[in-house]
Design a protein around this motif. Structure first.
Motif, PDB file in Angstrom:
ATOM      1  N   SER A 138      54.590  28.458  39.809  1.00  0.00           N
ATOM      2  CA  SER A 138      53.908  27.876  40.433  1.00  0.00           C
ATOM      3  C   SER A 138      52.827  26.817  40.010  1.00  0.00           C
ATOM      4  O   SER A 138      52.491  25.831  40.205  1.00  0.00           O
ATOM      5  CB  SER A 138      54.616  28.286  42.054  1.00  0.00           C
ATOM      6  OG  SER A 138      53.483  28.952  42.299  1.00  0.00           O
ATOM      7  N   MET A 139      52.055  28.407  39.544  1.00  0.00           N
ATOM      8  CA  MET A 139      50.220  28.079  39.210  1.00  0.00           C
ATOM      9  C   MET A 139      49.864  27.617  38.591  1.00  0.00           C
ATOM     10  O   MET A 139      49.583  25.942  38.571  1.00  0.00           O
ATOM     11  CB  MET A 139      49.802  29.526  39.978  1.00  0.00           C
ATOM     12  CG  MET A 139      48.258  28.933  39.819  1.00  0.00           C
ATOM     13  SD  MET A 139      47.245  30.665  40.111  1.00  0.00           S
ATOM     14  CE  MET A 139      47.241  31.061  38.483  1.00  0.00           C
ATOM     15  N   ARG A 157      43.377  29.028  44.601  1.00  0.00           N
ATOM     16  CA  ARG A 157      44.661  29.948  45.071  1.00  0.00           C
ATOM     17  C   ARG A 157      43.945  31.622  45.662  1.00  0.00           C
ATOM     18  O   ARG A 157      44.470  32.100  46.602  1.00  0.00           O
ATOM     19  CB  ARG A 157      45.653  30.580  44.560  1.00  0.00           C
ATOM     20  CG  ARG A 157      46.818  31.421  45.312  1.00  0.00           C
ATOM     21  CD  ARG A 157      48.153  31.760  43.559  1.00  0.00           C
ATOM     22  NE  ARG A 157      48.307  32.506  44.486  1.00  0.00           N
ATOM     23  CZ  ARG A 157      50.351  32.005  45.046  1.00  0.00           C
ATOM     24  NH1 ARG A 157      50.284  30.538  44.924  1.00  0.00           N
ATOM     25  NH2 ARG A 157      51.128  32.988  45.124  1.00  0.00           N
ATOM     26  N   LYS A 201      57.508  33.620  39.525  1.00  0.00           N
ATOM     27  CA  LYS A 201      57.387  32.773  40.654  1.00  0.00           C
ATOM     28  C   LYS A 201      55.797  32.169  40.744  1.00  0.00           C
ATOM     29  O   LYS A 201      55.670  31.217  40.494  1.00  0.00           O
ATOM     30  CB  LYS A 201      58.568  33.006  41.702  1.00  0.00           C
ATOM     31  CG  LYS A 201      59.887  33.182  41.378  1.00  0.00           C
ATOM     32  CD  LYS A 201      60.681  32.616  41.881  1.00  0.00           C
ATOM     33  CE  LYS A 201      62.362  33.000  41.875  1.00  0.00           C
ATOM     34  NZ  LYS A 201      63.119  33.137  43.171  1.00  0.00           N
ATOM     35  N   GLU A 202      55.260  33.105  41.014  1.00  0.00           N
ATOM     36  CA  GLU A 202      54.120  32.352  41.998  1.00  0.00           C
ATOM     37  C   GLU A 202      52.891  31.893  40.295  1.00  0.00           C
ATOM     38  O   GLU A 202      52.793  31.403  40.564  1.00  0.00           O
ATOM     39  CB  GLU A 202      52.714  33.501  41.858  1.00  0.00           C
ATOM     40  CG  GLU A 202      53.865  33.990  44.231  1.00  0.00           C
ATOM     41  CD  GLU A 202      53.079  35.291  44.455  1.00  0.00           C
ATOM     42  OE1 GLU A 202      53.598  35.621  45.577  1.00  0.00           O
ATOM     43  OE2 GLU A 202      52.814  36.266  43.800  1.00  0.00           O
ATOM     44  N   TRP A 203      53.476  33.082  39.638  1.00  0.00           N
ATOM     45  CA  TRP A 203      52.617  32.532  38.228  1.00  0.00           C
ATOM     46  C   TRP A 203      53.042  31.242  38.084  1.00  0.00           C
ATOM     47  O   TRP A 203      52.335  30.707  37.960  1.00  0.00           O
ATOM     48  CB  TRP A 203      52.950  33.075  37.015  1.00  0.00           C
ATOM     49  CG  TRP A 203      51.982  32.974  36.033  1.00  0.00           C
ATOM     50  CD1 TRP A 203      52.170  32.600  34.560  1.00  0.00           C
ATOM     51  CD2 TRP A 203      50.732  33.242  35.511  1.00  0.00           C
ATOM     52  NE1 TRP A 203      51.664  32.321  33.401  1.00  0.00           N
ATOM     53  CE2 TRP A 203      50.421  32.648  34.243  1.00  0.00           C
ATOM     54  CE3 TRP A 203      49.657  33.996  36.712  1.00  0.00           C
ATOM     55  CZ2 TRP A 203      49.315  32.366  33.830  1.00  0.00           C
ATOM     56  CZ3 TRP A 203      48.291  33.765  35.567  1.00  0.00           C
ATOM     57  CH2 TRP A 203      48.451  33.042  34.323  1.00  0.00           C
ATOM     58  N   LEU A 251      50.777  38.620  40.425  1.00  0.00           N
ATOM     59  CA  LEU A 251      51.085  37.565  40.991  1.00  0.00           C
ATOM     60  C   LEU A 251      52.854  37.529  40.549  1.00  0.00           C
ATOM     61  O   LEU A 251      52.673  38.313  39.429  1.00  0.00           O
ATOM     62  CB  LEU A 251      50.479  35.671  40.195  1.00  0.00           C
ATOM     63  CG  LEU A 251      48.867  36.213  41.153  1.00  0.00           C
ATOM     64  CD1 LEU A 251      49.043  35.048  40.148  1.00  0.00           C
ATOM     65  CD2 LEU A 251      49.746  35.357  42.483  1.00  0.00           C
ATOM     66  N   THR A 252      53.974  37.402  40.859  1.00  0.00           N
ATOM     67  CA  THR A 252      54.952  37.462  40.343  1.00  0.00           C
ATOM     68  C   THR A 252      55.239  36.124  39.459  1.00  0.00           C
ATOM     69  O   THR A 252      54.839  35.455  39.346  1.00  0.00           O
ATOM     70  CB  THR A 252      56.222  37.196  41.329  1.00  0.00           C
ATOM     71  OG1 THR A 252      55.765  36.061  42.029  1.00  0.00           O
ATOM     72  CG2 THR A 252      56.241  38.197  43.160  1.00  0.00           C
TER      73      THR A 252
END
Length: 380
Positions: free
Chosen positions: A375-376, A312, A371-373, A368-369
């Motif tokens: 997803s990762m 990413r 949601k982004e965290w 990172l939001t």
């Protein structure tokens, strides 16, 4: 943070560069390209004179490639293995698609102790020089103050950096690494608490690699980590008017005297941004983001999470390995812990430019939001 030059050494080198630089405006039809051992260029002058052949830096070679539509990797390969082929390609496009360019040159000291002029940048004629010596002159009075120290600075082939920290007692903040810790006695178990302070990076590129910028950040005292939040950066881009009427036969030496008055306004505004960025509301926002990052935990495989993180944020496999080592040693498997591992790893990176990029990537992790965290980490 990575330590670079002393402030005195930086000032001496920037002054040397300022005194030796010469900038040209020239249409590509007036440029001769040759490759006798290395790729060189010269610009045609009036009455049959010319500048003499000058070698190009890697930055300038890639910019020539960009101007002529040659991919960077192929530029590197041709320059190394087939410089004559590169010169032939460039000659063709310079003559068939002529365009005025700004060509920035400077002297460098050879291993033998001689001064040799080379082309360090190949830029649009709309490029507006806002150079390092003027930046130092305008910015230093705003950071050489009581309680503010320049912790690191350097000038590389592509950029200049000045990194300063506000050590005022009322500016620091004590942040427990564990969000569940609310009561503690400083000095006992201090390893669970980070003392953080406001910081800034002031940067510039004279060769078209970045804008002039002021980026606020956070300095962690115990481990001397620096994280720079580019989402809060203030920038001034090197864009001005074009160089005027095309001259297909001769070069002209660029003079920035007419821009001096406008430049003074720019430097004044950037100095105000330095004052505004070092602490205050911006620091409060960054502290709040660091607090939130403590709650973003790694829920899946740490190894796979690191794979997703590396992909990413464009981390190399070697960097991933080093960051993972620091993450495990720190024992904090959260976004906060990962950002600390990234910035701690950056201190050992040889290249000052890359170390500075990693300081910004540390902030990218913090920003990172949820949601982004998720997803990762869930993807892991």
């Amino acid at each position: 943070m990575k330590i670079g030059k002393s402030m005195n050494d930086l000032a001496m080198e920037v002054k040397r560069q300022s005194d030796s630089k010469v900038d040209y405006l020239c249409n590509t039809k007036g440029i001769t390209v040759d490759a006798n051992g290395e790729v060189c260029m010269k610009m045609r002058g009036k009455y049959g004179s010319d500048t003499g052949f000058m070698p190009l830096s890697k930055i300038a070679l890639r910019q020539v490639g960009e101007r002529t539509g040659i991919p960077a990797k192929y530029v590197d390969r041709m320059v190394k293995d087939a410089p004559s082929l590169f010169a032939e390609n460039v000659r063709h496009w310079f003559n068939n698609e002529p365009k005025k360019q700004m060509i920035r040159t400077m002297e460098k000291v050879t291993p033998e102790g001689n001064n040799k002029r080379y082309i360090r940048a190949f830029l649009s004629d709309r490029y507006r020089p806002l150079d390092n010596w003027d930046m130092l002159d305008a910015m230093l009075p705003h950071i050489q103050k009581p309680n503010i120290t320049i912790e690191s600075c350097d000038v590389t082939e592509g950029k200049m950096y000045i990194k300063a920290v506000d050590h005022s007692e009322d500016a620091k903040f004590e942040l427990p690494r564990d969000p569940n810790v609310s009561l503690y006695e400083w000095g006992k178990g201090h390893h669970i608490v980070d003392v953080i302070k406001p910081a800034i990076t002031i940067g510039n590129s004279e060769v078209g690699l970045s804008s002039l910028y002021v980026i606020p950040g956070v300095f962690t005292v115990a481990c001397t980590n620096l994280v720079m939040f580019k989402s809060h950066a203030n920038r001034k881009y090197h864009v001005g008017s074009n160089g005027g009427k095309d001259d297909y036969d001769t070069y002209g030496i660029y003079s920035d005297k007419t821009n001096r008055l406008n430049d003074a306004t720019i430097w004044s505004k950037m100095a105000d941004l330095v004052d505004a960025s070092l602490g205050g509301r911006v620091f409060d926002i960054m502290v709040a983001k660091l607090k939130e990052a403590r709650n973003l935990k790694m829920t899946g495989s740490v190894e796979k999470t690191m794979d997703c993180f590396a992909e990413r944020l464009n981390i190399t496999s070697q960097e991933r390995s080093g960051i993972l080592t620091h993450l495990i040693e720190g024992g904090n498997l959260s976004a906060y812990g990962l950002h600390s591992a990234v910035t701690r790893f950056s201190q050992g990176v040889d290249d000052y430019d890359r170390a500075s990029e990693l300081e910004q990537i540390g902030a990218d992790v913090i920003e990172l939001t949820s949601k982004e965290w998720e997803s990762m980490t869930v993807a892991a």
